[in-house]
Design an enzyme around this catalytic site. Structure first.
Site, PDB file in Angstrom:
ATOM      1  CE1 TYR A  79      -4.101   1.914   0.393  1.00  0.00           C
ATOM      2  CE2 TYR A  79      -2.759   3.291   1.836  1.00  0.00           C
ATOM      3  CZ  TYR A  79      -3.910   3.091   1.094  1.00  0.00           C
ATOM      4  OH  TYR A  79      -4.876   4.077   1.041  1.00  0.00           O
ATOM      5  CG  PHE A 109      -1.476   8.963  -4.478  1.00  0.00           C
ATOM      6  CD1 PHE A 109      -0.886   9.194  -5.708  1.00  0.00           C
ATOM      7  CD2 PHE A 109      -0.877   8.031  -3.622  1.00  0.00           C
ATOM      8  CE1 PHE A 109       0.281   8.511  -6.074  1.00  0.00           C
ATOM      9  CE2 PHE A 109       0.289   7.345  -3.988  1.00  0.00           C
ATOM     10  CZ  PHE A 109       0.863   7.592  -5.216  1.00  0.00           C
ATOM     11  CD  GLU A 110      -6.425   3.821  -1.935  1.00  0.00           C
ATOM     12  OE1 GLU A 110      -6.609   3.520  -0.756  1.00  0.00           O
ATOM     13  OE2 GLU A 110      -7.147   3.411  -2.866  1.00  0.00           O
ATOM     14  CB  ILE A 111       0.573   3.119  -5.942  1.00  0.00           C
ATOM     15  CG1 ILE A 111       0.483   4.349  -6.846  1.00  0.00           C
ATOM     16  CG2 ILE A 111       1.218   1.940  -6.688  1.00  0.00           C
ATOM     17  CD1 ILE A 111       1.810   4.824  -7.424  1.00  0.00           C
TER      18      ILE A 111
END
Ligand code: GDP
Ligand code: MN
Length: 372
Positions: A181, A258-260
């Protein structure tokens, strides 16, 4: 100054040659994903042009657009023309967007109306669609057919802006560093959106016999973890975000615009069981639980802290906050310099930490909403 040990090391501290980065490693199984409405065409297009300029022109990952309604042909033609990789435009199945069968729509709508009208107005609490969006991103999102073949996603929203070039492949780095995450900005949740969220997650924790780990404890406000009799005397009993045992969540969460992240983690049984437990409780509608605190509590509950990554090297802006790696020597973010409010006066061009031309912000004011 020497780098702080407790800070997550950035994946890159200099400007790399993005063409070389792209050539030196095959793509991961990954996609950029944007949930959007037809009415957001202009801001969606701005963001897509921006991410293409700062990243995707070199890496050409697919971009998936999701909508609870069919995308207009104008939306599809404008957006697909702006993307260097493949595009997909998907309509979310009706069953994944709306009240689940155990929730009475009329009771939920009554509560939603009250959330919008009460004196301490719940932020976005009065908008039914917003509740559906938060529930969607907390659960059904991870089972969308179009995501099945991918392992990683990078979440985008109409209107967000990346202010520095991303000259390496973040999916490759997430994979090779064994991360699950990734986030940019962390801040405090609005207390009245989720009075029973922490309690509900903590009940799941105890039912599943998950011990309180260091990263779980990092979310707990030590000042407020007081015994029940003391809470009673202080008038705190039953208020706010206490778990049954008195632990109190400090409201810290990662901003999920925002997330990767690793889709397999969110598709996996532990997370899905947690989602089911939360969904049953009804807080996506009778309160206004956001997907951001749900994801954050989940990753602190279910992952070791080594699995989390702070993308401190990414210049990122979502109104009204930004993260700015500019002016930080060697890519190391100085304390309290990661967050701030964008104002015209402070905005300027500066040479970014990673050595790339980086349109960024000279952050002078200490921001006490800082990384928590
Ligand atoms: P905020 O960032 O919390 O203010 O919420 P946003 O309005 O940015 O919504 C979060 C994300 O969900 C964005 O990508 C929006 O485009 C999307 N979104 C919110 N509501 C809806 C909706 O009703 N339909 C669709 N298709 N997308 C939505
Ligand atoms: Mn947003």
């Amino acid at each position: 100054p020497p780098p702080r040990k407790d800070l997550d090391t950035p994946f890159a501290t200099q400007c790399l040659d993005p063409t070389l980065s792209a050539a030196s490693h095959p793509r991961e199984s990954a996609a950029l994903v944007m949930l959007a409405r037809n009415s957001e065409l202009v801001s969606a297009l701005e963001t897509i042009r921006n991410i293409e300029e700062k990243f995707n022109q070199w890496f050409q990952y697919p971009i998936i657009f999701l909508n609870n309604e069919p995308f207009s042909s104008e939306f599809k033609s404008s957006l697909s023309a702006a993307v260097s990789g493949p595009t997909f435009f998907e309509t979310i199945p009706a069953a994944d967007w709306g009240f689940p069968s155990h929730i009475s729509p009329s009771a939920a709508r009554k509560s939603i109306k009250q959330q919008g009208e009460r004196k301490d107005k719940v932020w976005n609490g009065g908008k039914e669609s917003y509740h559906h969006m938060c529930r969607f991103y907390s659960g059904p999102f991870y089972h969308q057919e179009v995501l099945k073949k991918y392992k990683w996603y990078w979440r985008l929203e109409p209107g967000v802006k990346f202010t520095c070039a991303v000259t390496y492949d973040p999916f490759v780095q997430m994979a090779s560093h064994n991360k699950s995450y990734g986030y940019t900005i962390a801040l405090w949740e609005e207390p009245n959106t989720c009075p029973n969220l922490f309690r509900t997650v903590d009940t799941f924790r105890t039912e599943q016999h998950i011990p309180r780990s260091p990263q779980w404890n990092a979310l707990i406000d030590p000042e407020l973890s007081v015994p029940a009799p003391v809470r009673w005397v202080k008038g705190l009993l039953g208020k706010g975000h206490h778990a049954e045992n008195g632990d109190r969540w400090n409201l810290c969460h990662y901003w999920s615009n925002f997330e990767i992240a690793d889709l397999d983690f969110f598709r996996g049984k532990p997370y899905q069981d947690l989602f089911t437990h939360l969904d049953k409780q009804g807080g996506f509608y009778f309160e206004r639980w956001g997907d951001a605190p749900v994801h954050s509590l989940a990753v602190h509950l279910l992952l070791e802290k080594e699995k989390l990554h702070h993308f401190s090297d990414m210049g990122y802006h979502h109104e009204p906050f930004f993260q700015c790696p500019g002016n930080a020597p060697g890519g190391q973010l100085p304390e309290n310099k990661a967050l701030g409010r964008m104002t015209g006066r402070e905005s300027r061009e500066s040479e970014g930490a990673i050595g790339c031309r980086c349109e960024c912000i000279d952050q002078r004011r200490r921001n006490n909403r800082g990384i928590c």
